[in-house]
Motif scaffolding. Structure first.
Motif, mmCIF file in Angstrom:
data_model
loop_
_atom_site.group_PDB
_atom_site.id
_atom_site.type_symbol
_atom_site.label_atom_id
_atom_site.label_comp_id
_atom_site.label_asym_id
_atom_site.label_seq_id
_atom_site.Cartn_x
_atom_site.Cartn_y
_atom_site.Cartn_z
ATOM 1 N N LEU A 66 1.055 -1.267 0.188
ATOM 2 C CA LEU A 66 -0.246 -0.236 -0.367
ATOM 3 C C LEU A 66 0.775 1.299 -0.179
ATOM 4 C CD1 LEU A 66 -2.979 -1.819 2.810
ATOM 5 C CD2 LEU A 66 -2.938 -1.239 0.187
ATOM 6 N N GLU A 67 0.482 2.923 -0.710
ATOM 7 C CA GLU A 67 0.883 3.756 -0.184
ATOM 8 C C GLU A 67 0.207 4.970 -0.610
ATOM 9 O OE1 GLU A 67 3.614 5.895 -3.833
ATOM 10 O OE2 GLU A 67 3.759 3.685 -4.478
ATOM 11 N N ASN A 68 0.576 5.131 0.844
ATOM 12 C CA ASN A 68 -0.278 6.709 0.745
ATOM 13 C C ASN A 68 -1.934 6.520 0.669
ATOM 14 O OD1 ASN A 68 1.587 8.239 2.373
ATOM 15 N ND2 ASN A 68 2.430 8.429 0.688
ATOM 16 N N ALA A 69 -2.659 4.925 0.971
ATOM 17 C CA ALA A 69 -3.717 4.836 0.411
ATOM 18 C C ALA A 69 -5.114 5.797 1.961
ATOM 19 C CB ALA A 69 -3.978 4.137 0.435
ATOM 20 N N SER A 70 -5.871 7.166 1.086
ATOM 21 C CA SER A 70 -6.772 8.011 1.880
ATOM 22 C C SER A 70 -8.054 7.903 1.215
ATOM 23 C CB SER A 70 -5.935 9.128 1.488
ATOM 24 O OG SER A 70 -4.806 8.882 2.356
ATOM 25 N N PHE A 71 -8.666 7.763 1.966
ATOM 26 C CA PHE A 71 -10.458 7.611 1.709
ATOM 27 C C PHE A 71 -11.276 8.360 3.014
ATOM 28 C CE2 PHE A 71 -9.581 3.487 2.673
ATOM 29 C CZ PHE A 71 -11.377 3.283 2.942
ATOM 30 N N GLU A 72 -12.295 8.697 2.705
ATOM 31 C CA GLU A 72 -13.446 9.355 3.498
ATOM 32 C C GLU A 72 -14.983 7.885 3.042
ATOM 33 O OE1 GLU A 72 -14.306 13.517 3.839
ATOM 34 O OE2 GLU A 72 -12.787 13.581 5.090
ATOM 35 N N LEU A 73 -15.397 8.394 4.127
ATOM 36 C CA LEU A 73 -16.451 7.101 4.034
ATOM 37 C C LEU A 73 -17.834 7.702 4.824
ATOM 38 C CD1 LEU A 73 -17.582 4.590 2.941
ATOM 39 C CD2 LEU A 73 -17.314 3.128 5.473
ATOM 40 N N MET A 74 -19.100 8.186 4.697
ATOM 41 C CA MET A 74 -19.758 8.874 4.913
ATOM 42 C C MET A 74 -21.410 7.713 5.516
ATOM 43 S SD MET A 74 -18.630 12.008 4.113
ATOM 44 C CE MET A 74 -17.656 12.662 3.130
ATOM 45 N N LYS A 75 -22.205 8.307 6.193
ATOM 46 C CA LYS A 75 -23.424 7.473 7.062
ATOM 47 C C LYS A 75 -24.228 7.622 5.655
ATOM 48 C CE LYS A 75 -26.044 7.738 10.905
ATOM 49 N NZ LYS A 75 -26.654 7.990 11.727
ATOM 50 N N GLY A 76 -24.199 6.210 5.761
ATOM 51 C CA GLY A 76 -25.390 6.082 5.079
ATOM 52 C C GLY A 76 -25.228 5.269 2.873
#
Length: 496
Positions: free
Chosen positions: A270-280
Motif C-alpha cells: 500500500l502507498e499513501n491510501a486515503s479516503f473518507e466514508l460517509m454515513k449511509g
C-alpha cells in the motif's frame, strides 16, 4: 457435435432433512461445452459430485457412450474418463506441478520406486503443449491462481478424461486469464472432449457454451441452445420469476463522515491510501487483481499491520491492532474467501451466525438459549437462508447460502461500517438480488458500506462513489456522474 457422450436420467439424492435432487436429467455430447445453470442450492454441485463418484446415487441411471455405468467412487469415475475441477483448487501447495498432476498414480520404474524422470518428463510435455512457460519442478504455492487453475486442467487431461466438469473456473481469474482458459476449452472441444461448465457469469455462457441446462430446487427445468436464448429467459427459468429489479438501490443523500483513512502505507503493498466514508453510503472499491484492495481492508480491520498512516472513526483517531479492536469500534469485515477465512464449515448455521455475539446470551455461565435461537431465526428469515434448520452444518449449504450465513454473523454485531469483500462471488442471480436488497436496506438504516468488487456492473449500479486502486495506490475516487466501465478501467490500469 457428434454422438451422446453422457446421459444422466431421473437422478435423485436425499440428505437428512432435504431432497438435493429429484429426478434430475442431464446429457452431454462429444466436443460440446454444456453449461449447468441454477441458483445456489439448485442441485448442480450434487449432480456433478454423483457423476464424479463423490456422492452415491439414490435413484436414477447414468449412461456413458450409451452404456449404463455404476459409479461408486472417484476411481470408478476416473476409469470412465470423468474428471472434476472444483471451484476451490485442491492441489497440494508444497509439492511440484509434476507431483500434483500424477498424485496417487505415479509411474513406477522396474525397481518399484517412482520413476521421477518419466513423471517430470511427461508433466513438462503437458505444460509445453499448453504453452504455460512453467517448469514441472515448480512448487504449486509459487504459482498464481490462474496458473494453478491451468494445472488442474492439465491434471484432468492427463487422465485422458472424456468428460471434464469445470465448477466456477473463472471466479479468481483476470480477463486476460479467462481468455486463455477459453482458448484451452476450445482446444479440448476440438479433441472431442465434452465439458460441463458451471458458472453464474452470464456473459461467459454466451461466449463459450453450446447448450445450457437449467435446474431449480433439485429438479430439471429445461435445456436450451445458447444461440437461441436470452439472459432474461435464463434468469426466468432459474428463479421461477422475473427479476425486474436486479440491482436494488435507492440513492439518498449521505450523512457525515464516519470513517477516515489517511496515508495508509505498507511497503510493497500500500502507498499513501486515503479516503473518507460517509454515513449511509456504499463506497465501491475497484481495481485489477493485485491492486491492493483486500490488503487495504485487512489493514483497516486489524488483520494486517501497516507501517504509517492513521484511521479515524467519527473524527477521532483510533488504534486498531486486531479484529476485536475493529469490532469494538463498529467495523465488520466479510472476507472474500468465505471457506478458508470466514466460516466454520463443520459447525452449524446457528454457531456461525452467533459466534461473534456470544457475550449477549452467555451471562455468568448461563446460556440464554431462547435469545440465541431468536437471533438465529431472525437472520435465517431476514436473509432468506435456505437451510433445513439452524442445526444444519454450514458445509452442507450451497455457496450462496454460505455467503448469507457469513453476512448474518457480521450483521449480528450491529456494525456502523460494513466491509464487504467480493460479496457476490460464486453467487447466483437470485441470491445476488437478495444481497443487493440487504445492502440497500442497511444504508437506509444508516450503516456505511465499503464494497470491494471485481464486477464492474455491480460497482457502478450499487455505489455512491467508486475508489479505483492501482499498485497499492488509490488513483482516484469517482463521483456517480462520472461512472463508466471505461473510466474505471482507465484508472485501474494506471491512467491519471
Amino acid at each position: 457435435m457428434s454422438d451422446k457422450l453422457l446421459e444422466m436420467s431421473g437422478v435423485s439424492k436425499r440428505f437428512p432433512g432435504v431432497y438435493a435432487l429429484k429426478g434430475a436429467n442431464f446429457e452431454l455430447k462429444s466436443g460440446e461445452v454444456h453449461a449447468l445453470l441454477g441458483e445456489n442450492g439448485a442441485g448442480k454441485s450434487t449432480l456433478m459430485k454423483i457423476l464424479g463418484g463423490i456422492y452415491s446415487i439414490d435413484e436414477g441411471k447414468i449412461f456413458i457412450e450409451g452404456r449404463e455405468c455404476q459409479i461408486q467412487g472417484v476411481k470408478d469415475a476416473q476409469k470412465y474418463g470423468i474428471s472434476l475441477i472444483h471451484q476451490e483448487i485442491s492441489l497440494v501447495p508444497y509439492l511440484s506441478i509434476a507431483e500434483n498432476i500424477y498424485l496417487g498414480r505415479e509411474p513406477l520404474a522396474k525397481t518399484g520406486f517412482i520413476d521421477k524422470k518419466t513423471m517430470f518428463g511427461q508433466a513438462q510435455q503437458f505444460l509445453d503443449e499448453f504453452d504455460l512457460g512453467l517448469s514441472a519442478n515448480t512448487l504449486i504455492h509459487q504459482l498464481n491462481v490462474a496458473q494453478q487453475q491451468m494445472v488442474e486442467i492439465i491434471k484432468a487431461v492427463s487422465f485422458q478424461a472424456k468428460i471434464i466438469v469445470m465448477d466456477e473456473p473463472t471466479s479468481s481469474l483476470t480477463d486476460k486469464e479467462v481468455e486463455f482458459l477459453f482458448q484451452t476449452i476450445r482446444s479440448l472441444k476440438a479433441q472431442g472432449v465434452g465439458i460441463i461448465y458451471i458458472s453464474h457469469r452470464m456473459n461467459e455462457l454466451f461466449e463459450i457454451t453450446d447448450r445450457i441446462t437449467i435446474m431449480r430446487d433439485g429438479t430439471y427445468i429445461g435445456t436450451v441452445q445458447t444461440k437461441e436464448t436470452t439472459q432474461e429467459e435464463l434468469i426466468g427459468m432459474m428463479v421461477g420469476r422475473e427479476l425486474t429489479n436486479y440491482y436494488v438501490r435507492e440513492f439518498l443523500p449521505p450523512g457525515e463522515c464516519v470513517l477516515q483513512v489517511r496515508n495508509l502505507s505498507r511497503k510493497g503493498v500500500l502507498e499513501n491510501a486515503s479516503f473518507e466514508l460517509m454515513k449511509g453510503e456504499i463506497l465501491g472499491f475497484s481495481g485489477l487483481v493485485g491492486a491492493g484492495r483486500s490488503e487495504l481492508m485487512k489493514c483497516i480491520f486489524g488483520l494486517d499491520s501497516f507501517e504509517q498512516g492513521e484511521v479515524l472513526i467519527n473524527g477521532e483517531k483510533v488504534q486498531i491492532k486486531n479484529p476485536n479492536d475493529a469490532i469494538k469500534h463498529g467495523i465488520a469485515y466479510v472476507t472474500e474467501n468465505r471457506k478458508e477465512e470466514g466460516l466454520f464449515l463443520i459447525q452449524s448455521v446457528q454457531y456461525n451466525i452467533t459466534i461473534k455475539i456470544l457475550h449477549e446470551f452467555i451471562k455468568f455461565f448461563r446460556v440464554r438459549s431462547k435469545y440465541e435461537n431468536t437471533q438465529t431465526n431472525h437472520y435465517i428469515h431476514e436473509l432468506s437462508i435456505k437451510t433445513p434448520g439452524p442445526d444444519q452444518e454450514v458445509r452442507n449449504l450451497s455457496g450462496g447460502n454460505q455467503q448469507k450465513v457469513l453476512i448474518s454473523r457480521w450483521l449480528a454485531t450491529k456494525p456502523k461500517v460494513l466491509i464487504l469483500d467480493e460479496p457476490t462471488r460464486g453467487v447466483d442471480v437470485g441470491a445476488k438480488a437478495e444481497i443487493y436488497s440487504i445492502m440497500n436496506r442497511l444504508v437506509k438504516e444508516g450503516v456505511s458500506i465499503i464494497m470491494v468488487s471485481s464486477d464492474l456492473p455491480e460497482v457502478i449500479n450499487m455505489s455512491n462513489r467508486v475508489a479505483v486502486m492501482y499498485k497499492g495506490r488509490i488513483q482516484t475516487i469517482l463521483p456517480k456522474d462520472r461512472f463508466s466501465q471505461e473510466a474505471i478501467m482507465h484508472f485501474a490500469t494506471g491512467g491519471n
